[in-house]
Enzyme design. Structure first.
Site, PDB file in Angstrom:
ATOM      1  N   GLN A 185     -49.319 165.689  38.486  1.00  0.00           N
ATOM      2  CA  GLN A 185     -49.767 164.944  39.663  1.00  0.00           C
ATOM      3  C   GLN A 185     -50.252 165.816  40.826  1.00  0.00           C
ATOM      4  O   GLN A 185     -51.226 165.479  41.485  1.00  0.00           O
ATOM      5  CB  GLN A 185     -48.614 164.049  40.131  1.00  0.00           C
ATOM      6  N   GLU A 228     -54.120 161.277  47.945  1.00  0.00           N
ATOM      7  CA  GLU A 228     -53.503 162.059  49.010  1.00  0.00           C
ATOM      8  C   GLU A 228     -54.450 163.118  49.570  1.00  0.00           C
ATOM      9  O   GLU A 228     -54.020 164.045  50.252  1.00  0.00           O
ATOM     10  CB  GLU A 228     -52.210 162.711  48.502  1.00  0.00           C
ATOM     11  N   GLU A 309     -41.479 170.125  41.023  1.00  0.00           N
ATOM     12  CA  GLU A 309     -40.870 168.811  41.248  1.00  0.00           C
ATOM     13  C   GLU A 309     -40.978 167.960  39.982  1.00  0.00           C
ATOM     14  O   GLU A 309     -42.008 167.993  39.309  1.00  0.00           O
ATOM     15  CB  GLU A 309     -41.620 168.140  42.411  1.00  0.00           C
ATOM     16  N   ASP A 336     -37.306 164.161  42.480  1.00  0.00           N
ATOM     17  CA  ASP A 336     -37.909 163.067  43.261  1.00  0.00           C
ATOM     18  C   ASP A 336     -37.546 161.746  42.578  1.00  0.00           C
ATOM     19  O   ASP A 336     -36.577 161.081  42.957  1.00  0.00           O
ATOM     20  CB  ASP A 336     -39.422 163.295  43.355  1.00  0.00           C
ATOM     21  N   LYS A 361     -37.401 160.723  50.712  1.00  0.00           N
ATOM     22  CA  LYS A 361     -38.379 159.685  51.039  1.00  0.00           C
ATOM     23  C   LYS A 361     -37.633 158.477  51.548  1.00  0.00           C
ATOM     24  O   LYS A 361     -36.850 157.855  50.803  1.00  0.00           O
ATOM     25  CB  LYS A 361     -39.151 159.283  49.780  1.00  0.00           C
ATOM     26  N   ARG A 390     -45.357 159.224  51.128  1.00  0.00           N
ATOM     27  CA  ARG A 390     -45.713 158.538  49.897  1.00  0.00           C
ATOM     28  C   ARG A 390     -47.221 158.640  49.703  1.00  0.00           C
ATOM     29  O   ARG A 390     -47.959 158.997  50.613  1.00  0.00           O
ATOM     30  CB  ARG A 390     -45.321 157.036  49.940  1.00  0.00           C
ATOM     31  N   SER A 391     -47.675 158.271  48.497  1.00  0.00           N
ATOM     32  CA  SER A 391     -49.123 158.318  48.274  1.00  0.00           C
ATOM     33  C   SER A 391     -49.843 157.225  49.061  1.00  0.00           C
ATOM     34  O   SER A 391     -51.013 157.373  49.406  1.00  0.00           O
ATOM     35  CB  SER A 391     -49.433 158.235  46.783  1.00  0.00           C
ATOM     36  N   LYS A 412     -43.658 167.604  52.756  1.00  0.00           N
ATOM     37  CA  LYS A 412     -44.734 167.372  51.787  1.00  0.00           C
ATOM     38  C   LYS A 412     -45.460 166.093  52.198  1.00  0.00           C
ATOM     39  O   LYS A 412     -44.850 165.023  52.232  1.00  0.00           O
ATOM     40  CB  LYS A 412     -44.107 167.214  50.398  1.00  0.00           C
TER      41      LYS A 412
HETATM   42  C1  2PG Z   1     -44.507 161.921  44.824  1.00  0.00           C
HETATM   43  C2  2PG Z   1     -45.187 161.003  45.809  1.00  0.00           C
HETATM   44  C3  2PG Z   1     -45.872 161.688  46.922  1.00  0.00           C
HETATM   45  P1  2PG Z   1     -45.753 158.538  45.226  1.00  0.00           P
HETATM   46  O1  2PG Z   1     -44.491 161.672  43.620  1.00  0.00           O
HETATM   47  O2  2PG Z   1     -43.903 162.915  45.231  1.00  0.00           O
HETATM   48  O3  2PG Z   1     -46.760 162.675  46.466  1.00  0.00           O
HETATM   49  O4  2PG Z   1     -46.046 160.109  45.162  1.00  0.00           O
HETATM   50  O5  2PG Z   1     -45.641 158.169  46.676  1.00  0.00           O
HETATM   51  O6  2PG Z   1     -46.932 157.898  44.540  1.00  0.00           O
HETATM   52  O7  2PG Z   1     -44.476 158.307  44.495  1.00  0.00           O
HETATM   53 MG    MG Z   2     -43.025 163.348  43.236  1.00  0.00          MG
END
Ligand code: 2PG
Ligand code: MG
Length: 449
Positions: A185, A228, A309, A336, A361, A390-391, A412
């Site tokens: 990702q 992002e 991650e 995560d 988060k 978040r994305s 991040k």
């Molecule tokens: C992640 C996040 C942010 P998402 O995986 O770390 O980059 O993505 O908000 O889509 O979960």
């Molecule tokens: Mg992540």
């Protein structure tokens, strides 16, 4: 000083950086203007996250509307909150948790609850005439360590004073965040050698411009960016992205590994099915956890990677244990989807020697208090916390103020294009003018070999 008693609570449906509905909440105290917060939303969400309540009404906004969550704020939550003290964050969050009554906030919605939890901070800031960062500092000061953590080398300096973060910034995007073909990702950079936040940020934007130029020169659609703001090219392998990032660091006149290191968000839960990791970029390879670990170890040997991650799936605890024993002394291993900012899941990781870092988060868990409890638990056990966006984001700058107020050490936010990302970076530039705020930068990784 004006009263901090909550007078009004009002939610509305607004839209995030992907054009999807999300919850905005305004809370005003008696005699002052309302404070406001907007809730972010993920795409590569973990299955153990608190529930984001969506209307599911296929006839409107493809079911993504958040009118039910908004309604929950404007009725039940409002009735419970009016008259409460906006500065008593723990009481407000406890009330929200009890009112909801479910383990994953599925009745009222974690999006409804988080909007209220954060708007209370901004309402208190309005009432007391202070900056948001000062309010987050006040709330964090209530989460002092149970015992001194001076025996921990990795995180002993973190969480103490207000500190600008080491940014971890996306350069190339794949997975669920971009239309290209990469399985992984995020390919990120960490300016570990920079000695101030402004210098770190200048290095980042310089490397970012070089990534774009190198991709364009090599004939890729380098200018197309993902959710992002990272470049989303159709490369021929997952590894090729690393080569472009290293080349861009060098093109910027910086030294890979000394000035600027590399981070990955593998986000592997999203290509993990029935015990196998399926990589599409290199022709539907089916890998076992041990193969993924071998691949990551090989990359760590050949590239200046300092952080990985979600290297393995959110429920692959055995694989994670192996990954941690193989790479945990050399790189930051962030959970995560694995931990979802949940202190029970993080505790399980601590108890079983899994990972050495946790992504933080707010909307994975749903209240500020619980978020700070997880942050505290991480610091007390030598796990690096990384505060994260978040994305799906908005102009809300909460995480910028929060990361400085807590001195968590790392942030991040995605890349340095798209204004929902820059809203946070620009807020950090403003905060960096405060000479009292420190900067530790890459020194936080001194314990890594
Ligand atoms: C992640 C996040 C942010 P998402 O995986 O770390 O980059 O993505 O908000 O889509 O979960
Ligand atoms: Mg992540």
């Amino acid at each position: 000083m004006a009263s901090t008693q909550i007078k009004t609570v009002h939610a509305r449906e607004v839209f995030d950086s992907r054009g999807r509905p999300t919850v905005e909440v305004e809370i005003a105290c008696e005699g002052s203007r309302p404070g406001r917060a907007i809730v972010p939303s993920g795409a590569s969400t973990g299955v153990f996250e608190a529930l984001e309540l969506r209307d599911g009404d296929a006839g409107r906004l493809q079911g993504l509307g958040v009118r039910r969550a908004v309604e929950n704020v404007n009725t039940e939550i409002r009735s419970a909150l009016v008259g409460r003290d906006a500065t008593d964050q723990q009481a407000i969050d406890q009330l929200l948790i009890e009112l909801d009554g479910t383990p994953n906030k599925s009745r009222l919605g974690a999006n409804a609850i988080l909007g209220v939890s954060l708007a209370a901070v901004y309402a208190a800031a309005e009432a007391e005439g202070t900056l948001a960062v000062e309010q987050f500092r006040r709330v964090w000061s209530e989460h002092q360590p149970d015992r001194p953590s001076s025996h921990l080398t990795s995180t002993s300096g973190l969480g103490v004073t207000q500190t600008l973060p080491l940014p971890m910034v996306n350069m190339i995007s794949g997975g669920k965040h971009a239309g290209g073909n990469l399985d992984f990702q995020d390919y990120l950079i960490l300016p570990v050698g920079a000695t101030s936040y402004p210098q770190a940020f200048e290095w980042i934007v310089t490397v970012y411009q070089h990534v774009g130029q190198l991709l364009t020169k090599a004939g890729f659609e380098g200018v197309l960016v993902g959710d992002e703001g990272g470049f989303g090219p159709k490369l021929t392998s997952n590894e090729q992205a690393l080569d472009f990032v290293v080349a861009a660091i060098e093109a910027a006149g910086l030294r890979p590994g000394e000035d600027v290191s590399i981070g990955l968000d593998v986000a592997s839960s999203h290509f993990h099915h029935e015990g196998k990791y399926r990589l599409a970029a290199t022709g539907d390879e089916e890998l076992a956890a041990s193969d993924v670990i071998n691949l990551l170890e090989d990359w760590v040997n050949r590239y200046p990677i300092i952080s990985i991650e979600d290297g393995l799936d959110e429920d692959d605890w055995d694989g994670w244990k192996e990954l941690t024993s193989r790479l945990g002394s050399r790189v930051q291993l962030i959970g995560d989807d694995l931990f979802v900012t949940n202190k029970e899941r993080l505790q399980r990781g601590i108890d079983s020697g899994v990972a050495n870092s946790v992504l933080i988060k707010l909307n994975q868990i749903g209240t500020l208090t619980e978020t700070l409890q997880t942050l505290r638990l991480a610091l007390d056990n030598g796990y690096w916390p990384v505060v994260s966006a978040r994305s799906g984001e908005t102009e809300d700058t909460t995480i910028a103020d929060l990361v400085v107020a807590t001195g968590a050490g790392q942030l991040k936010v995605g890349s340095v294009a798209r204004s929902e990302r820059l809203a946070k970076y620009n807020q950090l530039i403003r905060l960096s003018e405060n000479a009292e705020f420190g900067y530790a930068g890459g020194a936080i990784f001194e314990s890594l070999s």
